[in-house]
Design a protein around this motif. Sequence first.
Motif, mmCIF file in Angstrom:
data_model
loop_
_atom_site.group_PDB
_atom_site.id
_atom_site.type_symbol
_atom_site.label_atom_id
_atom_site.label_comp_id
_atom_site.label_asym_id
_atom_site.label_seq_id
_atom_site.Cartn_x
_atom_site.Cartn_y
_atom_site.Cartn_z
ATOM 1 N N TYR A 1 -30.026 24.549 3.017
ATOM 2 C CA TYR A 1 -28.947 24.559 2.021
ATOM 3 C C TYR A 1 -29.502 24.406 0.608
ATOM 4 C CZ TYR A 1 -25.275 24.243 5.613
ATOM 5 O OH TYR A 1 -24.422 24.494 6.658
ATOM 6 N N GLN A 2 -30.547 23.586 0.459
ATOM 7 C CA GLN A 2 -31.139 23.395 -0.872
ATOM 8 C C GLN A 2 -31.755 24.697 -1.395
ATOM 9 O OE1 GLN A 2 -33.991 20.178 -0.849
ATOM 10 N NE2 GLN A 2 -32.935 19.143 -2.515
ATOM 11 N N GLU A 3 -32.418 25.413 -0.503
ATOM 12 C CA GLU A 3 -33.033 26.682 -0.903
ATOM 13 C C GLU A 3 -31.980 27.730 -1.257
ATOM 14 O OE1 GLU A 3 -35.500 27.760 2.401
ATOM 15 O OE2 GLU A 3 -36.896 26.100 2.065
ATOM 16 N N GLU A 4 -30.875 27.729 -0.543
ATOM 17 C CA GLU A 4 -29.826 28.733 -0.749
ATOM 18 C C GLU A 4 -28.836 28.336 -1.845
ATOM 19 O OE1 GLU A 4 -28.010 29.164 3.075
ATOM 20 O OE2 GLU A 4 -29.700 30.273 3.923
ATOM 21 N N ALA A 5 -28.862 27.091 -2.286
ATOM 22 C CA ALA A 5 -27.870 26.586 -3.249
ATOM 23 C C ALA A 5 -27.765 27.431 -4.522
ATOM 24 C CB ALA A 5 -28.146 25.126 -3.582
ATOM 25 N N PRO A 6 -28.883 27.847 -5.136
ATOM 26 C CA PRO A 6 -28.752 28.618 -6.381
ATOM 27 C C PRO A 6 -28.067 29.982 -6.177
ATOM 28 C CG PRO A 6 -30.986 27.784 -6.145
ATOM 29 C CD PRO A 6 -30.269 27.496 -4.886
ATOM 30 N N LYS A 7 -28.111 30.492 -4.982
ATOM 31 C CA LYS A 7 -27.527 31.806 -4.688
ATOM 32 C C LYS A 7 -26.069 31.713 -4.247
ATOM 33 C CE LYS A 7 -32.050 33.151 -2.954
ATOM 34 N NZ LYS A 7 -32.810 33.397 -1.751
ATOM 35 N N GLN A 8 -25.560 30.504 -4.018
ATOM 36 C CA GLN A 8 -24.203 30.319 -3.517
ATOM 37 C C GLN A 8 -23.251 29.916 -4.638
ATOM 38 O OE1 GLN A 8 -23.377 30.998 -0.352
ATOM 39 N NE2 GLN A 8 -25.524 31.452 0.127
ATOM 40 N N THR A 9 -21.980 30.063 -4.338
ATOM 41 C CA THR A 9 -20.953 29.669 -5.310
ATOM 42 C C THR A 9 -20.818 28.147 -5.297
ATOM 43 O OG1 THR A 9 -19.149 29.757 -3.701
ATOM 44 C CG2 THR A 9 -19.679 31.808 -4.884
ATOM 45 N N ALA A 10 -20.214 27.630 -6.335
ATOM 46 C CA ALA A 10 -20.007 26.182 -6.438
ATOM 47 C C ALA A 10 -19.144 25.674 -5.287
ATOM 48 C CB ALA A 10 -19.362 25.837 -7.778
ATOM 49 N N GLU A 11 -18.175 26.472 -4.879
ATOM 50 C CA GLU A 11 -17.283 26.077 -3.783
ATOM 51 C C GLU A 11 -18.056 25.984 -2.457
ATOM 52 O OE1 GLU A 11 -13.587 28.106 -1.558
ATOM 53 O OE2 GLU A 11 -13.305 27.871 -3.719
ATOM 54 N N VAL A 12 -18.919 26.949 -2.190
ATOM 55 C CA VAL A 12 -19.722 26.949 -0.969
ATOM 56 C C VAL A 12 -20.676 25.752 -0.991
ATOM 57 C CG1 VAL A 12 -21.530 28.180 0.316
ATOM 58 C CG2 VAL A 12 -19.550 29.431 -0.553
ATOM 59 N N ASN A 13 -21.310 25.493 -2.137
ATOM 60 C CA ASN A 13 -22.227 24.350 -2.246
ATOM 61 C C ASN A 13 -21.496 23.027 -2.037
ATOM 62 O OD1 ASN A 13 -24.557 25.809 -2.627
ATOM 63 N ND2 ASN A 13 -24.355 25.857 -4.863
ATOM 64 N N LYS A 14 -20.281 22.948 -2.551
ATOM 65 C CA LYS A 14 -19.494 21.729 -2.377
ATOM 66 C C LYS A 14 -19.144 21.532 -0.897
ATOM 67 C CE LYS A 14 -15.492 19.357 -4.249
ATOM 68 N NZ LYS A 14 -14.348 19.422 -5.136
ATOM 69 N N THR A 15 -18.794 22.599 -0.218
ATOM 70 C CA THR A 15 -18.479 22.532 1.205
ATOM 71 C C THR A 15 -19.709 22.111 2.005
ATOM 72 O OG1 THR A 15 -16.832 24.284 0.936
ATOM 73 C CG2 THR A 15 -17.593 23.853 3.173
ATOM 74 N N ARG A 16 -20.855 22.704 1.653
ATOM 75 C CA ARG A 16 -22.092 22.366 2.345
ATOM 76 C C ARG A 16 -22.488 20.901 2.102
ATOM 77 N NH1 ARG A 16 -26.243 27.482 1.713
ATOM 78 N NH2 ARG A 16 -25.269 28.788 3.298
ATOM 79 N N GLU A 17 -22.282 20.440 0.887
ATOM 80 C CA GLU A 17 -22.588 19.045 0.565
ATOM 81 C C GLU A 17 -21.734 18.096 1.406
ATOM 82 O OE1 GLU A 17 -22.080 16.119 -3.219
ATOM 83 O OE2 GLU A 17 -22.932 18.098 -3.646
ATOM 84 N N ALA A 18 -20.452 18.433 1.546
ATOM 85 C CA ALA A 18 -19.566 17.610 2.373
ATOM 86 C C ALA A 18 -20.018 17.651 3.838
ATOM 87 C CB ALA A 18 -18.129 18.107 2.252
ATOM 88 N N GLU A 19 -20.448 18.814 4.287
ATOM 89 C CA GLU A 19 -20.949 18.961 5.652
ATOM 90 C C GLU A 19 -22.202 18.105 5.873
ATOM 91 O OE1 GLU A 19 -22.917 22.461 8.411
ATOM 92 O OE2 GLU A 19 -21.557 23.059 6.806
ATOM 93 N N LEU A 20 -23.106 18.127 4.900
ATOM 94 C CA LEU A 20 -24.318 17.315 5.000
ATOM 95 C C LEU A 20 -24.004 15.816 5.004
ATOM 96 C CD1 LEU A 20 -26.769 19.297 2.700
ATOM 97 C CD2 LEU A 20 -26.995 18.926 5.167
ATOM 98 N N GLN A 21 -23.046 15.414 4.199
ATOM 99 C CA GLN A 21 -22.654 14.004 4.173
ATOM 100 C C GLN A 21 -22.077 13.575 5.525
ATOM 101 O OE1 GLN A 21 -20.046 13.699 0.775
ATOM 102 N NE2 GLN A 21 -21.746 13.365 -0.656
ATOM 103 N N LYS A 22 -21.293 14.479 6.120
ATOM 104 C CA LYS A 22 -20.732 14.182 7.442
ATOM 105 C C LYS A 22 -21.846 14.092 8.483
ATOM 106 C CE LYS A 22 -17.362 15.780 10.861
ATOM 107 N NZ LYS A 22 -18.146 15.349 11.978
ATOM 108 N N MET A 23 -22.817 14.996 8.393
ATOM 109 C CA MET A 23 -23.939 14.969 9.334
ATOM 110 C C MET A 23 -24.740 13.673 9.172
ATOM 111 S SD MET A 23 -25.212 18.928 9.142
ATOM 112 C CE MET A 23 -26.468 18.808 10.400
ATOM 113 N N GLN A 24 -24.924 13.248 7.943
ATOM 114 C CA GLN A 24 -25.660 12.012 7.675
ATOM 115 C C GLN A 24 -24.901 10.806 8.245
ATOM 116 O OE1 GLN A 24 -28.704 11.896 6.431
ATOM 117 N NE2 GLN A 24 -28.829 9.680 6.552
ATOM 118 N N ALA A 25 -23.593 10.802 8.060
ATOM 119 C CA ALA A 25 -22.779 9.711 8.608
ATOM 120 C C ALA A 25 -22.833 9.714 10.131
ATOM 121 C CB ALA A 25 -21.341 9.837 8.121
ATOM 122 N N ASP A 26 -22.789 10.902 10.731
ATOM 123 C CA ASP A 26 -22.892 11.006 12.189
ATOM 124 C C ASP A 26 -24.243 10.488 12.682
ATOM 125 O OD1 ASP A 26 -20.352 12.099 12.304
ATOM 126 O OD2 ASP A 26 -21.045 14.171 12.593
#
Length: 165
Positions: A71-96
């Motif tokens: 996700y970090q590598e792809e972040a510059p190529k993605q929209t802000a909305e996609v990056n925000k969704t991915r960030e939330a997904e990563l936070q959920k994975m970290q909590a899990d």
Amino acid sequence: MKKLSVLFAAVVMLLSVGVKAQKVASLDVATILNMMPEKKKADDQLEAYSKAKQAEIQKAGESTQAIFQKYQEEAPKQTAEVNKTREAELQKMQADLQAKSAAAQKDVADKTNTTFAPIEAKFNAAVEKVAKANGWDFIFDANNPSLIYKTGPDATSLVRKELGL
């Protein structure tokens, strides 16, 4: 003041006459437990169980780390909305991952308690039998650092004999 000290001395004398001498022994608990075959077997089982749980957590952590790097590598190529969704997904994975780690620690602690309960019961029964047979009122662990004076009989050999060690 003088009456108070005389009264105190009288009370101490009366109490000392009525107090029975306590028979005390010491016991090397760690040595006996380490000699018990059941404990050696339990230690091996618990070590294997703990390593298996650690491997599960490590595998999950590596998976999360790989997704994070992707996700970090792809972040510059993605929209802000996609990056925000991915960030939330990563936070959920970290909590899990943290929840899995806590659950694994609880599982290991529960397994430890369950595994050592019969060993502890057998040890305590042997100590109680030896203490009653020898008329000891107290047996202290010889390895306890708060024990500053040790005299009297040592119950270690008798407990080992009772356990057949």
